[in-house]
Design an enzyme around this catalytic site. Structure first.
Site, PDB file in Angstrom:
ATOM      1  N   HIS A   1      51.533  20.466  53.437  1.00 31.20           N
ATOM      2  CA  HIS A   1      50.115  20.990  53.409  1.00 31.20           C
ATOM      3  C   HIS A   1      50.024  22.278  53.442  1.00 31.20           C
ATOM      4  O   HIS A   1      49.289  22.935  54.333  1.00 31.20           O
ATOM      5  CB  HIS A   1      49.258  20.028  54.449  1.00 31.20           C
ATOM      6  CG  HIS A   1      49.462  20.328  56.123  1.00 31.20           C
ATOM      7  ND1 HIS A   1      49.778  21.364  56.594  1.00 31.20           N
ATOM      8  CD2 HIS A   1      49.625  19.330  56.791  1.00 31.20           C
ATOM      9  CE1 HIS A   1      49.900  21.203  57.802  1.00 31.20           C
ATOM     10  NE2 HIS A   1      49.801  20.075  58.226  1.00 31.20           N
TER      11      HIS A   1
ATOM     12  N   HIS B   1      50.950  10.214  67.701  1.00 32.83           N
ATOM     13  CA  HIS B   1      49.996  11.065  66.880  1.00 32.83           C
ATOM     14  C   HIS B   1      49.675  10.390  65.498  1.00 32.83           C
ATOM     15  O   HIS B   1      50.619   9.825  64.961  1.00 32.83           O
ATOM     16  CB  HIS B   1      51.115  12.298  66.858  1.00 32.83           C
ATOM     17  CG  HIS B   1      50.206  13.445  66.039  1.00 32.83           C
ATOM     18  ND1 HIS B   1      48.970  13.483  65.970  1.00 32.83           N
ATOM     19  CD2 HIS B   1      50.915  14.493  65.273  1.00 32.83           C
ATOM     20  CE1 HIS B   1      48.831  14.679  65.327  1.00 32.83           C
ATOM     21  NE2 HIS B   1      49.951  14.989  64.899  1.00 32.83           N
TER      22      HIS B   1
ATOM     23  N   GLU C   1      48.568  11.746  62.607  1.00 31.78           N
ATOM     24  CA  GLU C   1      48.776  12.456  61.354  1.00 31.78           C
ATOM     25  C   GLU C   1      49.745  11.739  60.590  1.00 31.78           C
ATOM     26  O   GLU C   1      50.647  11.202  61.000  1.00 31.78           O
ATOM     27  CB  GLU C   1      49.317  13.911  61.634  1.00 31.78           C
ATOM     28  CG  GLU C   1      49.070  14.785  60.331  1.00 31.78           C
ATOM     29  CD  GLU C   1      49.208  16.232  60.569  1.00 31.78           C
ATOM     30  OE1 GLU C   1      49.239  16.702  61.588  1.00 31.78           O
ATOM     31  OE2 GLU C   1      48.867  17.041  59.665  1.00 31.78           O
TER      32      GLU C   1
ATOM     33  N   ASP D   1      52.031  12.297  58.405  1.00 35.03           N
ATOM     34  CA  ASP D   1      53.571  12.428  58.355  1.00 35.03           C
ATOM     35  C   ASP D   1      54.426  11.594  59.101  1.00 35.03           C
ATOM     36  O   ASP D   1      55.539  11.382  59.196  1.00 35.03           O
ATOM     37  CB  ASP D   1      53.860  14.062  58.486  1.00 35.03           C
ATOM     38  CG  ASP D   1      53.074  14.546  59.807  1.00 35.03           C
ATOM     39  OD1 ASP D   1      52.347  14.159  60.442  1.00 35.03           O
ATOM     40  OD2 ASP D   1      53.997  15.586  60.152  1.00 35.03           O
TER      41      ASP D   1
ATOM     42  N   HIS E   1      49.263  18.302  68.718  1.00 35.02           N
ATOM     43  CA  HIS E   1      48.551  19.018  67.957  1.00 35.02           C
ATOM     44  C   HIS E   1      47.313  18.574  67.555  1.00 35.02           C
ATOM     45  O   HIS E   1      46.485  19.519  67.146  1.00 35.02           O
ATOM     46  CB  HIS E   1      49.568  18.835  66.510  1.00 35.02           C
ATOM     47  CG  HIS E   1      49.200  19.413  65.300  1.00 35.02           C
ATOM     48  ND1 HIS E   1      49.328  18.788  64.207  1.00 35.02           N
ATOM     49  CD2 HIS E   1      48.426  20.356  65.165  1.00 35.02           C
ATOM     50  CE1 HIS E   1      48.883  19.571  63.185  1.00 35.02           C
ATOM     51  NE2 HIS E   1      48.241  20.355  63.444  1.00 35.02           N
TER      52      HIS E   1
ATOM     53  N   ASP F   1      55.023  16.499  67.731  1.00 31.69           N
ATOM     54  CA  ASP F   1      55.173  17.821  66.848  1.00 31.69           C
ATOM     55  C   ASP F   1      55.645  19.229  67.792  1.00 31.69           C
ATOM     56  O   ASP F   1      56.406  20.039  67.127  1.00 31.69           O
ATOM     57  CB  ASP F   1      53.912  18.180  66.279  1.00 31.69           C
ATOM     58  CG  ASP F   1      53.458  17.383  65.195  1.00 31.69           C
ATOM     59  OD1 ASP F   1      54.189  16.879  64.600  1.00 31.69           O
ATOM     60  OD2 ASP F   1      52.343  17.418  64.852  1.00 31.69           O
TER      61      ASP F   1
ATOM     62  N   TYR G   1      57.327  27.172  62.701  1.00 30.09           N
ATOM     63  CA  TYR G   1      56.532  26.001  62.842  1.00 30.09           C
ATOM     64  C   TYR G   1      55.503  26.389  63.940  1.00 30.09           C
ATOM     65  O   TYR G   1      54.268  25.970  63.573  1.00 30.09           O
ATOM     66  CB  TYR G   1      57.402  24.814  63.658  1.00 30.09           C
ATOM     67  CG  TYR G   1      56.715  23.517  63.522  1.00 30.09           C
ATOM     68  CD1 TYR G   1      56.846  22.702  62.446  1.00 30.09           C
ATOM     69  CD2 TYR G   1      56.181  23.157  64.895  1.00 30.09           C
ATOM     70  CE1 TYR G   1      56.268  21.519  62.546  1.00 30.09           C
ATOM     71  CE2 TYR G   1      55.433  22.162  64.834  1.00 30.09           C
ATOM     72  CZ  TYR G   1      55.550  21.027  63.672  1.00 30.09           C
ATOM     73  OH  TYR G   1      54.877  19.985  63.613  1.00 30.09           O
TER      74      TYR G   1
ATOM     75  N   HIS H   1      59.936  16.420  64.406  1.00 31.17           N
ATOM     76  CA  HIS H   1      60.466  17.285  63.367  1.00 31.17           C
ATOM     77  C   HIS H   1      61.657  17.911  63.511  1.00 31.17           C
ATOM     78  O   HIS H   1      61.563  18.607  64.521  1.00 31.17           O
ATOM     79  CB  HIS H   1      59.584  18.257  62.644  1.00 31.17           C
ATOM     80  CG  HIS H   1      58.047  17.496  62.207  1.00 31.17           C
ATOM     81  ND1 HIS H   1      58.033  16.888  60.906  1.00 31.17           N
ATOM     82  CD2 HIS H   1      57.015  17.498  62.846  1.00 31.17           C
ATOM     83  CE1 HIS H   1      56.608  16.416  60.873  1.00 31.17           C
ATOM     84  NE2 HIS H   1      56.104  16.787  61.894  1.00 31.17           N
TER      85      HIS H   1
HETATM   86 FE1  FEO Z   1      50.750  17.008  63.557  1.00 28.62          FE
HETATM   87 FE2  FEO Z   1      54.061  16.185  62.378  1.00 28.62          FE
HETATM   88  O1  FEO Z   1      52.089  16.024  62.478  1.00 28.62           O
END
Ligand code: FEO
Length: 399
Positions: free
Chosen positions: A23, A77, A79, A81, A144, A163, A191, A222
């Protein structure tokens, strides 16, 4: 590739070697979407992956335990991903109950038709026994998103930090001590500067809360898992979230016919002349990804913004960078604007207003050049660079 974090706790995520744009975050080294499997009296999966990587995720789990044996799927979370594969995962895991907080359940309901999903919401601090191990949930709003939370396994001192403490880095290694540490910390900084920095206050609160835990391993969503360098990454997060700045001056510019570029060069010379110990960097926005500019800006104490004027505006890529930087809400910098123009210096004036809007302090009045910078204009650039360098030098706290 070793995937074992602890006996019966394994990484089952996906390594995305090919992604180069997350993104708008430039990812030259790829990314990973980490997921973890805990086999105990009950079996739990911590987080999922992007929907397109469901097959790999499912295969990794099935290599350890049949999917129908999964009792719990934790969503830290919403989101996409991490949550994108949830609809496919819950279909493939018919006996799984989704564990998440109430805010996450609400947000998942806005992404997906969650009718028919078995969802159990969990409170902040709630403990959930699996057998010999326990899941302990810790809400971390805005680290996040509003729904974000950590899951902690006290028996192993293992923190699934979602995250937080992550890096976009595709590698066959899974642990911090299997990778070059400076490079790993740099990717953690990229990051932080591009994802986490707007939420500095919430990060500081989360660090306080997490500081009460016995943490022996941090498994983010991640990148690599921290097991040997936990003090290093915690110290970095403490510094970044408190807005600690370095003796660094950035000259960030765009140019049309090289006039603004010539001015940028003279400003850089001024910085180096007045403060040779300052780390001075020049960044041409059409040749430097915004992700890298933001990374260098995170700890910069002084910034000169340069642009030619095009159609009564600053140059478009400079506008894009400043729009991006504004949202990141960096700790305030010392700054000034400069640039060339033909008949109206609208670009420089826009950047000067931007400095005020961002709450940065002005080191020098805007410097404008008509068509080509004269010797007098270049002398002013040099002097403004000197002032920028002296401010940058004074900004770093004493060690
Ligand atoms: Fe806030 Fe890796 O998503």
């Amino acid at each position: 590739m070793s995937t074992e974090l602890k006996p019966n706790i394994d990484w089952v995520g996906h390594v995305d070697w090919s992604i180069r744009d997350f993104h708008s975050y430039e990812t030259p080294r790829g990314a990973t979407y980490n997921s973890y499997l805990i086999r105990d009296g009950k079996t739990a999966v911590i987080d999922a992956v992007k929907w397109e990587f469901f097959d790999d995720f499912a295969r990794n789990i099935a290599g350890k335990v049949p999917l129908e044996k999964i009792d719990y799927l934790v969503c830290n979370h919403s989101e996409l991903d991490h949550a994108g594969a949830l609809p496919l995962a819950l279909k493939a895991m018919p006996n799984a109950t989704l564990l998440c907080n109430a805010k996450c359940a609400e947000m998942l309901g806005q992404y997906f038709d969650t009718t028919g999903w078995k969802i159990k919401t969990v409170a902040d601090g709630e403990k959930f026994p699996l057998g010999k191990r326990t899941l302990q949930f810790m809400h971390t709003p805005m680290v996040h998103w509003p729904d974000s939370m950590f899951t902690y396994v006290p028996e192993d001192g293992l923190l699934f930090s979602m995250d937080a403490f992550g890096q976009h880095l595709a590698t066959s290694a899974r642990f911090d001590d299997q990778h070059d540490l400076p490079e790993l910390l740099y990717e953690a900084q990229v990051y932080y500067a591009n994802i986490v920095v707007p939420y500095n206050k919430q990060v500081r609160l989360t660090l306080q809360k997490a500081g009460l835990l016995d943490i022996r391993m941090i498994a983010p969503s991640h990148g690599l898992i921290w097991r040997s360098h936990i003090p290093d990454i915690l110290a970095k997060y403490a510094a970044w979230s408190s807005g600690t700045l370095k003796k660094r001056a950035l000259i960030v510019f765009d140019t049309m016919w090289h006039s603004t570029e010539i001015m940028a060069g003279e400003i850089l010379r001024g910085v180096v002349d007045a403060a040779p110990d300052v780390d001075a960097r020049s960044m041409y926005v059409r040749k430097t990804p915004a992700t890298r500019i933001a990374t260098d800006m995170l700890e910069a104490s002084a910034v000169a913004l340069g642009s030619a004027t095009l159609n009564m505006q600053m140059m478009p890529q400079m506008a894009a960078v400043l729009n991006y930087v504004k949202g990141l809400k960096f700790a305030p910098k010392h700054a000034f604007a400069f640039g060339s123009c033909g008949w109206a210096a609208a670009g420089v004036e826009q950047m000067d207003c931007w400095i005020d809007d961002a709450g940065w302090s002005r080191v020098h009045e805007p410097i404008k050049a008509k068509y080509r910078p004269t010797a007098e204009v270049l002398a002013r650039c040099f002097e403004a660079g000197r002032q920028l360098g002296l401010k940058a030098r004074a900004s770093e706290p004493e060690a």
